[in-house]
Design a protein around this motif. Structure first.
Motif, mmCIF file in Angstrom:
data_model
loop_
_atom_site.group_PDB
_atom_site.id
_atom_site.type_symbol
_atom_site.label_atom_id
_atom_site.label_comp_id
_atom_site.label_asym_id
_atom_site.label_seq_id
_atom_site.Cartn_x
_atom_site.Cartn_y
_atom_site.Cartn_z
ATOM 1 N N GLU A 1 123.061 52.999 -11.520
ATOM 2 C CA GLU A 1 121.715 53.387 -11.101
ATOM 3 C C GLU A 1 121.133 54.524 -11.942
ATOM 4 O OE1 GLU A 1 124.197 52.716 -8.723
ATOM 5 O OE2 GLU A 1 123.228 50.745 -8.664
ATOM 6 N N LYS B 1 121.396 56.916 -15.700
ATOM 7 C CA LYS B 1 121.940 57.061 -17.052
ATOM 8 C C LYS B 1 122.214 58.536 -17.332
ATOM 9 C CE LYS B 1 119.810 52.830 -18.760
ATOM 10 N NZ LYS B 1 118.918 52.194 -19.745
ATOM 11 N N GLU C 1 119.910 54.990 -23.724
ATOM 12 C CA GLU C 1 118.568 55.512 -23.960
ATOM 13 C C GLU C 1 118.668 56.774 -24.809
ATOM 14 O OE1 GLU C 1 116.265 56.161 -20.455
ATOM 15 O OE2 GLU C 1 116.194 54.034 -19.895
ATOM 16 N N TRP D 1 114.275 52.747 -26.062
ATOM 17 C CA TRP D 1 114.988 51.654 -25.403
ATOM 18 C C TRP D 1 114.921 51.744 -23.876
ATOM 19 C CZ3 TRP D 1 119.148 54.058 -28.705
ATOM 20 C CH2 TRP D 1 119.004 53.689 -30.048
ATOM 21 N N HIS D 2 113.924 52.434 -23.358
ATOM 22 C CA HIS D 2 113.801 52.587 -21.903
ATOM 23 C C HIS D 2 113.678 51.209 -21.250
ATOM 24 C CE1 HIS D 2 112.972 54.576 -18.145
ATOM 25 N NE2 HIS D 2 111.817 53.948 -18.011
ATOM 26 N N GLY D 3 114.620 50.902 -20.360
ATOM 27 C CA GLY D 3 114.610 49.627 -19.669
ATOM 28 C C GLY D 3 115.075 48.453 -20.500
ATOM 29 N N GLU D 4 115.504 48.697 -21.753
ATOM 30 C CA GLU D 4 115.925 47.601 -22.625
ATOM 31 C C GLU D 4 117.436 47.544 -22.822
ATOM 32 O OE1 GLU D 4 113.950 47.898 -26.359
ATOM 33 O OE2 GLU D 4 111.988 48.343 -25.469
ATOM 34 N N ASP E 1 121.540 49.601 -22.013
ATOM 35 C CA ASP E 1 122.245 50.564 -21.166
ATOM 36 C C ASP E 1 122.219 51.950 -21.805
ATOM 37 O OD1 ASP E 1 123.853 49.683 -23.213
ATOM 38 O OD2 ASP E 1 125.583 49.177 -21.965
ATOM 39 N N GLU F 1 110.312 58.813 -19.203
ATOM 40 C CA GLU F 1 109.786 57.450 -19.207
ATOM 41 C C GLU F 1 109.430 56.962 -20.610
ATOM 42 O OE1 GLU F 1 106.570 57.183 -16.487
ATOM 43 O OE2 GLU F 1 107.805 57.634 -14.715
#
Length: 548
Positions: free
Chosen positions: A188, A190, A121, A114-117, A119, A110
């Motif tokens: 869904e 990565k 990470e 770039w988590h959630g920012e 494609d 978590e």
């Protein structure tokens, strides 16, 4: 100097000091169509001058990339200075931890960069254990601004014996390395597709693969009597990725002999592709420069003479080395686990491609549901610049455990690399499944050996006389009549007898079988292919047999 024997089939076999090499190794790890292709090649490039090596020059310096240019300039300047190891003041307690304790330190997904920012990470590895020269990681924003990623122990989970280690770091501690994630299989999740960890090692996987073979930035003095030198990546610059585009990484490399700058452009997918550019500057004379190196493992396989008491028929990350030489010939060299250190090489000028492959991708041939050797990737190099006259060197190291990598391969330029000189190399590195390209030739499907006895032939008790069986798979549409096939087979340090060619498996394959009789204890180097009507119909099978 190492004694070398030049063989008739353009292969070199070298016998160095086994003790000195293993010592350095363990210290680090701790623990026809062909004729036509030749003609076309001569028309296209054969009459031009092929340079032995490319030097850093205006033509290969990046345009419009000021940060990469600074990375190159810093490598060039550093090559004029003494080599200095930077351990980022890593605490001795972290340097001295064991494998189990190191495994108890995990990065919190978590907290990924770039988590959630994006494609993409990025996750990080904790310094310590074998990784005692941490790296600095810098991100490059779209406006070319640079931001150092500080070390933060809050991003890691410390369990059991590792709990007291959380307070031994600070923001400047650096990382052991990092791994990259991208949604290859579905949107869904990565998937991890690349990892940079330890010295200049990195690994890549494609969509349907699991980690196996490793690549390296550079290999220096591998299998030399005085021991190998392991260059380290010391700093990375990661360009903030754009949706659906390759991720770009710059890196600095340091060792006692060289300083270097690298550019990696990686596109994950079914086959993950990496574009590599490297600018290398010599501090000292380099005994042996290994370019585009691979490291892999071969414990035993279908071709092994000694069978192991194991339910698994085969255990290896890779089963052979393949080369597409400048004449358009495909050479396939099955790997072995020798009883003593063995070094062989394939000489060429400007090879078109080479790699270390896991050709056998059938689960039934491994029966390993944990290591999943049938899913290990092959890695293929397509040279672009800097690969002139030289040789593909293959190092096979004895091992009794699948934990130890014992296969190394790399390109060695013929031209020496001396203090004050520089080199530029550019190539594509690609993960492939089974084969790097279709080429319309009969392909070696399996290589097996056993006692020399066959029905109708006299039995021999000579252990070193071996029966070899090599099966070629025919491509769709190829018609090969064994009665019209010319078997081109020669051997150095031995002779062959009782050679036969015939079809098997419902005429889908062609089998070649022959007897090998060594001259003595020296390794027997063999080269074999199939001709029909003076046209080469198969790839070249190249094999080194060690009498035991």
């Amino acid at each position: 100097m190492l004694p070398q024997l030049q063989l008739a089939n353009n292969t070199e076999i070298t016998t160095p000091s086994f003790t000195s090499f293993v010592a350095s190794f363990c210290a680090f790890f701790s623990i026809s169509p062909a004729v036509m292709r030749a003609f076309v090649y001569c028309i296209c490039v054969g009459f031009s001058t092929l340079s032995l090596a490319d030097e850093t020059a205006t033509g290969n310096l990046p345009e419009g990339k000021p940060i990469l240019n600074r990375v190159i300039e810093s490598a060039q300047k550093n090559a004029t200075r003494d080599y200095v190891v930077n351990d980022h003041n890593l605490a001795d307690e972290l340097k001295n931890i064991g494998y189990e304790t190191y495994r108890q330190i995990r990065f919190n997904p978590e907290k990924s960069l770039w988590h959630g920012e994006h494609d993409y990470e990025m996750q990080f590895f904790h310094p310590g254990f074998l990784y005692q020269q941490p790296v600095t990681v810098v991100t490059i924003a779209p406006d070319n601004s640079e931001h150092t990623v500080p070390f933060d122990s809050n991003n890691f989970i410390y369990e059991k014996n590792a709990e007291p280690l959380a307070g031994l770091t600070d923001a400047k501690s650096g990382y052991a390395g990092f791994r990259l994630h991208y949604p290859i299989k579905n949107k869904e999740y990565k998937d991890e597709f690349a990892v940079f960890l330890g010295a200049s090692y990195f690994r890549l996987v494609g969509k349907n693969q699991v980690y196996g073979i490793s690549a390296r930035g550079l290999a220096i003095d591998t299998a030399m009597p005085d021991g190998e030198e392991f260059p380290h990546f010391t700093k990375f610059w990661v360009v903030e990725p754009r949706e659906g585009q390759p991720i770009k990484i710059y890196a600095r490399l340091e060792s006692p002999s060289v300083a270097g700058a690298y550019s990696f452009e990686i596109m994950p997918g079914k086959d993950t592709t990496m574009q590599v550019k490297s600018w290398i500057f010599a501090r000292e004379n380099v005994g042996k420069l290994g370019v585009a190196p691979f490291t892999s493992m071969f414990l035993y396989g279908e071709n092994s003479q000694i069978r192991r008491d194991d339910y698994r028929p085969e255990v290896h990350d890779s089963d052979g080395v393949m080369m597409l030489n400048n004449r358009g010939e495909i050479i396939w060299r099955p790997l072995t686990n020798p009883t003593k250190l063995q070094i062989t090489s394939l000489s060429d000028v400007a090879p078109k491609g080479f790699g270390v492959l896991q050709r056998d991708t059938d689960f039934a041939n491994y029966l390993d549901a944990e290591a999943n050797y049938h899913l290990r990737p092959s890695l293929w190099v397509t040279p672009k610049k800097g690969f002139g006259k030289g040789k593909l060197e293959i190092v096979e190291i004895p091992t009794d455990s699948e934990v130890n990598d014992n296969i190394v391969a790399y390109w060695v330029p013929e031209k020496p690399f001396n203090a004050g000189e520089n080199r530029y190399f550019e190539y594509e590195l690609k993960t492939v499944e089974k084969q790097p390209m279709p080429y319309g030739l009969a392909t070696v499907e399996r290589t097996r050996q056993g006692i020399s006895q066959l029905p109708g032939f006299e039995t021999t008790e000579e252990r070193n006389v071996r029966r070899f069986v090599v099966d070629f798979t025919l491509p769709e549409g190829m018609k090969l009549n064994p009665d019209e096939v010319d078997l081109i087979l020669d051997a150095t340090n031995g002779k062959v007898e009782q050679a036969r060619v015939y079809k098997v498996d419902g005429d889908k394959s062609v089998r070649v079988t022959f007897l090998v009789i060594p001259d003595g204890e020296a390794v027997v180097d063999m080269r074999m292919f199939l001709n029909q009507n003076e046209t080469q119909m198969s790839e070249i099978w190249s094999y080194v047999y060690e009498p035991q």
